[in-house]
Design a protein around this motif. Sequence first.
Motif, PDB file in Angstrom:
ATOM      1  N   VAL A  46       0.866  -1.177   0.000  1.00  0.00           N
ATOM      2  CA  VAL A  46       0.000   0.000   0.000  1.00  0.00           C
ATOM      3  C   VAL A  46       0.905   1.230   0.000  1.00  0.00           C
ATOM      4  O   VAL A  46       1.741   1.382   0.893  1.00  0.00           O
ATOM      5  CB  VAL A  46      -0.907   0.011   1.249  1.00  0.00           C
ATOM      6  CG1 VAL A  46      -1.754   1.269   1.284  1.00  0.00           C
ATOM      7  CG2 VAL A  46      -1.789  -1.234   1.285  1.00  0.00           C
ATOM      8  N   PRO A  47       0.767   2.118  -0.992  1.00  0.00           N
ATOM      9  CA  PRO A  47       1.599   3.324  -1.007  1.00  0.00           C
ATOM     10  C   PRO A  47       1.422   4.145   0.268  1.00  0.00           C
ATOM     11  O   PRO A  47       0.305   4.313   0.769  1.00  0.00           O
ATOM     12  CB  PRO A  47       1.084   4.094  -2.226  1.00  0.00           C
ATOM     13  CG  PRO A  47       0.508   3.030  -3.120  1.00  0.00           C
ATOM     14  CD  PRO A  47      -0.091   2.029  -2.173  1.00  0.00           C
ATOM     15  N   HIS A  48       2.522   4.655   0.797  1.00  0.00           N
ATOM     16  CA  HIS A  48       2.509   5.322   2.100  1.00  0.00           C
ATOM     17  C   HIS A  48       1.564   6.514   2.149  1.00  0.00           C
ATOM     18  O   HIS A  48       1.024   6.826   3.207  1.00  0.00           O
ATOM     19  CB  HIS A  48       3.926   5.736   2.506  1.00  0.00           C
ATOM     20  CG  HIS A  48       4.537   6.766   1.627  1.00  0.00           C
ATOM     21  ND1 HIS A  48       4.364   8.101   1.833  1.00  0.00           N
ATOM     22  CD2 HIS A  48       5.314   6.639   0.520  1.00  0.00           C
ATOM     23  CE1 HIS A  48       5.001   8.772   0.889  1.00  0.00           C
ATOM     24  NE2 HIS A  48       5.584   7.896   0.072  1.00  0.00           N
ATOM     25  N   TRP A  49       1.336   7.198   1.041  1.00  0.00           N
ATOM     26  CA  TRP A  49       0.477   8.380   1.074  1.00  0.00           C
ATOM     27  C   TRP A  49      -0.995   8.039   1.248  1.00  0.00           C
ATOM     28  O   TRP A  49      -1.792   8.905   1.569  1.00  0.00           O
ATOM     29  CB  TRP A  49       0.693   9.258  -0.167  1.00  0.00           C
ATOM     30  CG  TRP A  49       0.495   8.559  -1.467  1.00  0.00           C
ATOM     31  CD1 TRP A  49      -0.685   8.397  -2.147  1.00  0.00           C
ATOM     32  CD2 TRP A  49       1.494   7.917  -2.246  1.00  0.00           C
ATOM     33  NE1 TRP A  49      -0.470   7.684  -3.308  1.00  0.00           N
ATOM     34  CE2 TRP A  49       0.867   7.386  -3.393  1.00  0.00           C
ATOM     35  CE3 TRP A  49       2.862   7.745  -2.096  1.00  0.00           C
ATOM     36  CZ2 TRP A  49       1.558   6.692  -4.382  1.00  0.00           C
ATOM     37  CZ3 TRP A  49       3.534   7.056  -3.090  1.00  0.00           C
ATOM     38  CH2 TRP A  49       2.895   6.540  -4.207  1.00  0.00           C
ATOM     39  N   HIS A  50      -1.388   6.770   1.108  1.00  0.00           N
ATOM     40  CA  HIS A  50      -2.779   6.347   1.327  1.00  0.00           C
ATOM     41  C   HIS A  50      -3.039   5.902   2.767  1.00  0.00           C
ATOM     42  O   HIS A  50      -4.181   5.838   3.200  1.00  0.00           O
ATOM     43  CB  HIS A  50      -3.148   5.199   0.385  1.00  0.00           C
ATOM     44  CG  HIS A  50      -3.280   5.594  -1.042  1.00  0.00           C
ATOM     45  ND1 HIS A  50      -4.244   6.460  -1.490  1.00  0.00           N
ATOM     46  CD2 HIS A  50      -2.557   5.235  -2.126  1.00  0.00           C
ATOM     47  CE1 HIS A  50      -4.123   6.615  -2.791  1.00  0.00           C
ATOM     48  NE2 HIS A  50      -3.097   5.886  -3.202  1.00  0.00           N
ATOM     49  N   ILE A  51      -1.993   5.576   3.494  1.00  0.00           N
ATOM     50  CA  ILE A  51      -2.155   4.984   4.828  1.00  0.00           C
ATOM     51  C   ILE A  51      -2.912   5.881   5.807  1.00  0.00           C
ATOM     52  O   ILE A  51      -3.821   5.389   6.495  1.00  0.00           O
ATOM     53  CB  ILE A  51      -0.793   4.514   5.380  1.00  0.00           C
ATOM     54  CG1 ILE A  51      -0.278   3.369   4.497  1.00  0.00           C
ATOM     55  CG2 ILE A  51      -0.906   4.082   6.837  1.00  0.00           C
ATOM     56  CD1 ILE A  51       1.127   2.910   4.803  1.00  0.00           C
ATOM     57  N   PRO A  52      -2.647   7.179   5.912  1.00  0.00           N
ATOM     58  CA  PRO A  52      -3.419   7.998   6.860  1.00  0.00           C
ATOM     59  C   PRO A  52      -4.930   7.967   6.600  1.00  0.00           C
ATOM     60  O   PRO A  52      -5.719   7.882   7.540  1.00  0.00           O
ATOM     61  CB  PRO A  52      -2.844   9.410   6.670  1.00  0.00           C
ATOM     62  CG  PRO A  52      -1.460   9.182   6.172  1.00  0.00           C
ATOM     63  CD  PRO A  52      -1.557   7.965   5.299  1.00  0.00           C
ATOM     64  N   ALA A  53      -5.339   8.000   5.343  1.00  0.00           N
ATOM     65  CA  ALA A  53      -6.771   7.954   5.021  1.00  0.00           C
ATOM     66  C   ALA A  53      -7.375   6.604   5.388  1.00  0.00           C
ATOM     67  O   ALA A  53      -8.506   6.527   5.879  1.00  0.00           O
ATOM     68  CB  ALA A  53      -6.983   8.250   3.538  1.00  0.00           C
ATOM     69  N   ILE A  54      -6.628   5.543   5.165  1.00  0.00           N
ATOM     70  CA  ILE A  54      -7.119   4.204   5.512  1.00  0.00           C
ATOM     71  C   ILE A  54      -7.267   4.076   7.019  1.00  0.00           C
ATOM     72  O   ILE A  54      -8.269   3.543   7.514  1.00  0.00           O
ATOM     73  CB  ILE A  54      -6.177   3.112   4.952  1.00  0.00           C
ATOM     74  CG1 ILE A  54      -6.203   3.140   3.418  1.00  0.00           C
ATOM     75  CG2 ILE A  54      -6.544   1.741   5.487  1.00  0.00           C
ATOM     76  CD1 ILE A  54      -5.123   2.297   2.769  1.00  0.00           C
ATOM     77  N   LEU A  55      -6.282   4.561   7.769  1.00  0.00           N
ATOM     78  CA  LEU A  55      -6.351   4.489   9.231  1.00  0.00           C
ATOM     79  C   LEU A  55      -7.518   5.319   9.770  1.00  0.00           C
ATOM     80  O   LEU A  55      -8.232   4.880  10.685  1.00  0.00           O
ATOM     81  CB  LEU A  55      -5.035   4.960   9.855  1.00  0.00           C
ATOM     82  CG  LEU A  55      -3.827   4.054   9.608  1.00  0.00           C
ATOM     83  CD1 LEU A  55      -2.562   4.702  10.145  1.00  0.00           C
ATOM     84  CD2 LEU A  55      -4.036   2.678  10.209  1.00  0.00           C
ATOM     85  N   ALA A  56      -7.754   6.489   9.196  1.00  0.00           N
ATOM     86  CA  ALA A  56      -8.874   7.335   9.629  1.00  0.00           C
ATOM     87  C   ALA A  56     -10.208   6.644   9.346  1.00  0.00           C
ATOM     88  O   ALA A  56     -11.108   6.633  10.198  1.00  0.00           O
ATOM     89  CB  ALA A  56      -8.816   8.687   8.933  1.00  0.00           C
ATOM     90  N   ALA A  57     -10.345   6.061   8.164  1.00  0.00           N
ATOM     91  CA  ALA A  57     -11.585   5.355   7.822  1.00  0.00           C
ATOM     92  C   ALA A  57     -11.799   4.151   8.737  1.00  0.00           C
ATOM     93  O   ALA A  57     -12.927   3.864   9.152  1.00  0.00           O
ATOM     94  CB  ALA A  57     -11.556   4.914   6.360  1.00  0.00           C
ATOM     95  N   ALA A  58     -10.722   3.464   9.075  1.00  0.00           N
ATOM     96  CA  ALA A  58     -10.826   2.312   9.977  1.00  0.00           C
ATOM     97  C   ALA A  58     -11.281   2.747  11.367  1.00  0.00           C
ATOM     98  O   ALA A  58     -12.130   2.099  11.985  1.00  0.00           O
ATOM     99  CB  ALA A  58      -9.489   1.587  10.060  1.00  0.00           C
ATOM    100  N   ARG A  59     -10.721   3.858  11.864  1.00  0.00           N
ATOM    101  CA  ARG A  59     -11.141   4.380  13.176  1.00  0.00           C
ATOM    102  C   ARG A  59     -12.628   4.730  13.170  1.00  0.00           C
ATOM    103  O   ARG A  59     -13.348   4.407  14.116  1.00  0.00           O
ATOM    104  CB  ARG A  59     -10.332   5.628  13.532  1.00  0.00           C
ATOM    105  CG  ARG A  59      -9.097   5.366  14.329  1.00  0.00           C
ATOM    106  CD  ARG A  59      -8.496   6.630  14.912  1.00  0.00           C
ATOM    107  NE  ARG A  59      -8.277   7.689  13.934  1.00  0.00           N
ATOM    108  CZ  ARG A  59      -7.218   7.785  13.131  1.00  0.00           C
ATOM    109  NH1 ARG A  59      -6.263   6.877  13.201  1.00  0.00           N
ATOM    110  NH2 ARG A  59      -7.109   8.773  12.280  1.00  0.00           N
TER     111      ARG A  59
END
Length: 57
Positions: free
Chosen positions: A22-35
């Motif tokens: 997973v490209p690093h620039w997508h990780i913050p959005a994925i973590l926010a959606a998971a929360r």
Amino acid sequence: MSVHTVMRWRMPKEKGGTGGVVPHWHIPAILAAARERDIDVGPLDFAPVIDAGSEVA
């Protein structure tokens, strides 16, 4: 991000994908959606996996 973007993460690099990374620039959005959805996903879930049988230079 689109479903096509996520689909490319699963494709081998030889076919234009990221080989499962997973490209690093997508990780913050994925973590926010998971929360927001109370899904147990953390930063370490995106850490690279190293095959124990492979040699590291």
